[in-house]
Design a protein around this motif. Structure first.
Motif, PDB file in Angstrom:
ATOM      1  N   THR A   1       1.097   6.536   6.823  1.00  0.00           N
ATOM      2  CA  THR A   1       0.680   5.761   7.997  1.00  0.00           C
ATOM      3  C   THR A   1      -0.042   6.632   9.017  1.00  0.00           C
ATOM      4  O   THR A   1      -1.031   6.205   9.617  1.00  0.00           O
ATOM      5  CB  THR A   1       1.889   5.080   8.646  1.00  0.00           C
ATOM      6  OG1 THR A   1       2.537   4.265   7.670  1.00  0.00           O
ATOM      7  CG2 THR A   1       1.473   4.199   9.802  1.00  0.00           C
TER       8      THR A   1
ATOM      9  N   THR B   1      -7.403   8.261  10.615  1.00  0.00           N
ATOM     10  CA  THR B   1      -8.721   8.055  10.027  1.00  0.00           C
ATOM     11  C   THR B   1      -9.278   6.653  10.278  1.00  0.00           C
ATOM     12  O   THR B   1     -10.316   6.278   9.724  1.00  0.00           O
ATOM     13  CB  THR B   1      -8.678   8.309   8.499  1.00  0.00           C
ATOM     14  OG1 THR B   1      -7.722   7.415   7.910  1.00  0.00           O
ATOM     15  CG2 THR B   1      -8.312   9.755   8.204  1.00  0.00           C
ATOM     16  N   GLY B   2      -8.584   5.868  11.105  1.00  0.00           N
ATOM     17  CA  GLY B   2      -9.074   4.539  11.447  1.00  0.00           C
ATOM     18  C   GLY B   2      -8.935   3.517  10.338  1.00  0.00           C
ATOM     19  O   GLY B   2      -9.598   2.488  10.362  1.00  0.00           O
ATOM     20  N   GLN B   3      -8.071   3.766   9.367  1.00  0.00           N
ATOM     21  CA  GLN B   3      -7.900   2.852   8.237  1.00  0.00           C
ATOM     22  C   GLN B   3      -6.693   1.935   8.383  1.00  0.00           C
ATOM     23  O   GLN B   3      -6.439   1.123   7.517  1.00  0.00           O
ATOM     24  CB  GLN B   3      -7.740   3.661   6.941  1.00  0.00           C
ATOM     25  CG  GLN B   3      -8.913   4.523   6.618  1.00  0.00           C
ATOM     26  CD  GLN B   3      -8.632   5.345   5.384  1.00  0.00           C
ATOM     27  OE1 GLN B   3      -8.503   4.792   4.294  1.00  0.00           O
ATOM     28  NE2 GLN B   3      -8.539   6.653   5.544  1.00  0.00           N
ATOM     29  N   PHE B   4      -5.945   2.079   9.448  1.00  0.00           N
ATOM     30  CA  PHE B   4      -4.732   1.281   9.611  1.00  0.00           C
ATOM     31  C   PHE B   4      -5.091  -0.174   9.806  1.00  0.00           C
ATOM     32  O   PHE B   4      -4.547  -1.051   9.306  1.00  0.00           O
ATOM     33  CB  PHE B   4      -3.884   1.779  10.775  1.00  0.00           C
ATOM     34  CG  PHE B   4      -2.543   1.123  10.844  1.00  0.00           C
ATOM     35  CD1 PHE B   4      -1.503   1.558  10.041  1.00  0.00           C
ATOM     36  CD2 PHE B   4      -2.290   0.061  11.694  1.00  0.00           C
ATOM     37  CE1 PHE B   4      -0.253   0.966  10.096  1.00  0.00           C
ATOM     38  CE2 PHE B   4      -1.041  -0.542  11.759  1.00  0.00           C
ATOM     39  CZ  PHE B   4      -0.017  -0.091  10.965  1.00  0.00           C
TER      40      PHE B   4
ATOM     41  N   LEU C   1      -3.534   7.064   7.888  1.00  0.00           N
ATOM     42  CA  LEU C   1      -4.265   5.821   8.088  1.00  0.00           C
ATOM     43  C   LEU C   1      -4.663   5.634   9.540  1.00  0.00           C
ATOM     44  O   LEU C   1      -5.799   5.238   9.837  1.00  0.00           O
ATOM     45  CB  LEU C   1      -3.421   4.627   7.623  1.00  0.00           C
ATOM     46  CG  LEU C   1      -3.122   4.523   6.132  1.00  0.00           C
ATOM     47  CD1 LEU C   1      -2.170   3.367   5.865  1.00  0.00           C
ATOM     48  CD2 LEU C   1      -4.404   4.354   5.325  1.00  0.00           C
TER      49      LEU C   1
ATOM     50  N   GLU D   1       0.859  -1.177   0.000  1.00  0.00           N
ATOM     51  CA  GLU D   1       0.000   0.000   0.000  1.00  0.00           C
ATOM     52  C   GLU D   1       0.892   1.223   0.000  1.00  0.00           C
ATOM     53  O   GLU D   1       1.895   1.261   0.710  1.00  0.00           O
ATOM     54  CB  GLU D   1      -0.873  -0.034   1.262  1.00  0.00           C
ATOM     55  CG  GLU D   1      -1.926   1.007   1.331  1.00  0.00           C
ATOM     56  CD  GLU D   1      -2.873   0.792   2.504  1.00  0.00           C
ATOM     57  OE1 GLU D   1      -3.635   1.721   2.789  1.00  0.00           O
ATOM     58  OE2 GLU D   1      -2.845  -0.280   3.133  1.00  0.00           O
TER      59      GLU D   1
END
Length: 85
Positions: A76, A82-85, A79, A72
């Motif tokens: 980081t 925004t809670g996408q990690f 991510l 990806e």
């Protein structure tokens, strides 16, 4: 490689010294510094590798994808925020 721990978290001097299962490798260094460690990272068998801006490398992306490791290109910190990690 210079500190045995940072903020109470144990550190290792080299990728191949990691003892724990690795889920995600997050890249913060430019490709010419990391390329020598690609085989070591592949040997860790992480689920994914995240390339932060400025660390992208077509050669490393191809190597990880060929090894079945998801890649990806993203920041980081964004991510995580925004809670996408």
């Amino acid at each position: 490689p210079y500190h045995p721990e940072v903020a109470g978290i144990p550190c290792v001097a080299a990728v191949d010294q990691l003892q724990a299962k690795v889920d995600t490798v997050t890249v913060y260094v430019r490709a010419d510094l990391l390329i020598k460690d690609v085989a070591k990272i592949i040997a860790l068998a992480p689920r994914r590798v995240i390339f932060n801006p400025g660390t992208e490398s077509a050669e490393m992306l191809a190597a990880f994808n060929e090894a079945g490791i998801a890649t990806e290109e993203a920041c980081t910190l964004v991510l995580l925020r925004t809670g996408q990690f």
